[in-house]
Write an enzyme that holds these catalytic residues in place. Sequence first.
Site, PDB file in Angstrom:
ATOM      1  N   HIS A 199       0.896  -1.207   0.126  1.00  0.00           N
ATOM      2  CA  HIS A 199       0.037  -0.096  -0.141  1.00  0.00           C
ATOM      3  C   HIS A 199       1.043   1.287   0.043  1.00  0.00           C
ATOM      4  O   HIS A 199       0.566   2.171  -0.637  1.00  0.00           O
ATOM      5  CB  HIS A 199      -0.902   0.016   1.299  1.00  0.00           C
ATOM      6  CG  HIS A 199      -1.947  -1.068   1.323  1.00  0.00           C
ATOM      7  ND1 HIS A 199      -2.290  -1.795   2.575  1.00  0.00           N
ATOM      8  CD2 HIS A 199      -3.118  -1.311   0.279  1.00  0.00           C
ATOM      9  CE1 HIS A 199      -3.260  -2.392   2.286  1.00  0.00           C
ATOM     10  NE2 HIS A 199      -3.593  -2.280   1.034  1.00  0.00           N
ATOM     11  N   LYS A 223     -16.485  -6.751   4.609  1.00  0.00           N
ATOM     12  CA  LYS A 223     -16.076  -7.591   5.710  1.00  0.00           C
ATOM     13  C   LYS A 223     -15.493  -6.841   6.726  1.00  0.00           C
ATOM     14  O   LYS A 223     -14.921  -6.061   6.715  1.00  0.00           O
ATOM     15  CB  LYS A 223     -14.805  -8.532   5.045  1.00  0.00           C
ATOM     16  CG  LYS A 223     -15.232  -9.977   4.760  1.00  0.00           C
ATOM     17  CD  LYS A 223     -14.245 -10.691   4.070  1.00  0.00           C
ATOM     18  CE  LYS A 223     -12.993 -10.981   4.971  1.00  0.00           C
ATOM     19  NZ  LYS A 223     -11.880 -11.474   4.356  1.00  0.00           N
ATOM     20  N   ARG A 272      -1.910  -5.873  -8.384  1.00  0.00           N
ATOM     21  CA  ARG A 272      -0.966  -6.816  -7.907  1.00  0.00           C
ATOM     22  C   ARG A 272      -0.824  -7.907  -8.867  1.00  0.00           C
ATOM     23  O   ARG A 272       0.236  -8.137  -9.493  1.00  0.00           O
ATOM     24  CB  ARG A 272      -1.201  -7.606  -6.676  1.00  0.00           C
ATOM     25  CG  ARG A 272      -0.829  -6.426  -5.403  1.00  0.00           C
ATOM     26  CD  ARG A 272      -1.357  -7.294  -4.394  1.00  0.00           C
ATOM     27  NE  ARG A 272      -2.693  -7.475  -4.145  1.00  0.00           N
ATOM     28  CZ  ARG A 272      -3.604  -7.878  -3.280  1.00  0.00           C
ATOM     29  NH1 ARG A 272      -3.097  -8.076  -2.013  1.00  0.00           N
ATOM     30  NH2 ARG A 272      -5.064  -8.035  -3.244  1.00  0.00           N
ATOM     31  N   SER A 310      -3.255  -7.196   3.040  1.00  0.00           N
ATOM     32  CA  SER A 310      -3.554  -7.255   4.256  1.00  0.00           C
ATOM     33  C   SER A 310      -3.995  -8.488   5.083  1.00  0.00           C
ATOM     34  O   SER A 310      -3.307  -8.846   6.224  1.00  0.00           O
ATOM     35  CB  SER A 310      -4.633  -6.084   4.651  1.00  0.00           C
ATOM     36  OG  SER A 310      -3.795  -5.070   4.268  1.00  0.00           O
TER      37      SER A 310
END
Length: 354
Positions: A199, A223, A272, A310
Amino acid sequence: MRIIAGEARGVRLTNVPPGVRPTSDRIRESLFNVLGQFFDGGRVLDLYAGTGALGIEALSRGLDRALFVERYGQAVAAIQENLVKTGLSGQAEVLRGDVGRALARLTADGELFNLIFLDPPYRIAAAEVGDVLARLHSLLAPGGRVVVESDGLPRDVVRGAKGDSRRYGGTVITIFERSELAMNVAVCPGSFDPITNGHLDIIRRASGIFDHVVVAVGGNLRKAPRLPAEERARLIEKVTGDLDNISIEVMTGLLVEFAREQGARAVVKGLRAVSDFESEFEQAQLNRTLCPEIETVFIMSAAEYSFLSSSAVREIAGLGGEVRGLVPDGILEIVREIYSGSEEKTETIRQKIG
Ligand code: PNS
């Protein structure tokens, strides 16, 4: 203090409330000499309005609507009294409250002004003045101007801002044309639960491309996150102190609404691998349907972070593994402690974030 020219010429203004620093008659006169003596209609926005003298002078000289924004109650009363004294109340609205919130509402409503005064108390941090100035571009009608009063040059605060500055004793007045305020602002949104080196790399690279980057920490996520948004934001603050053109905000509503309120033209996302593409494609298309003028821009992750997420950091820390190199060093200890503990333990550690 009195109104210098126009239909309310010579009207004496009410006493200045304590703590308010009004623009002196002499500076106001010089300023309008530069702006042009009289106007043929238009709207003026007077931010941190104080006694309202600047906006009232503009009304007196021919602008036909004024909006004053001021949070200090005694100053609001002084503006209202001055409007009554000058007989200009029918052309004005006084908004009591915070300038940032007022700007968000005006920008979302697509309001436009021909003249904007920005005369903040000098004790207000340069960063706040810079943030406000950066957001005025989208509120300025074509041909409009922003007038900033300060004790230093606002172009030191806003990267890329040009403006025409004049000094009057300890006061500097800078006039910006619309094109001189054009800022390329981007929003970089995410859950950041927690911020990873991947990030940080994207935020850093985005800050090199755009004039200003607003890091938007998702408050309403699909979530449930491990940490509340304010604390995820504080972790980001701890590791981005060296970047002078970013701000960090919690975002609770729709991303495109947030981007509009920030005056952003782009949303920046890191990509990514192909596995990211499907969900990013869906979000970008949905956001484009909701708000076609905001572009989603993708930055390819650096190869060394292309595997990093994460959720992986949470899992590794939760099982006692090493997260050095995965999250910024400045928050390494705190991430280890928070994400390795149970929910109850987390509660006590959270206080350490500050
Ligand atoms: O790091 P993440 O989990 O990919 O970030 C997700 C985030 C915060 C970017 C996304 O949930 C989001 O944009 N939330 C705001 C709500 C919204 O606008 N939803 C509609 C867009 S699909």
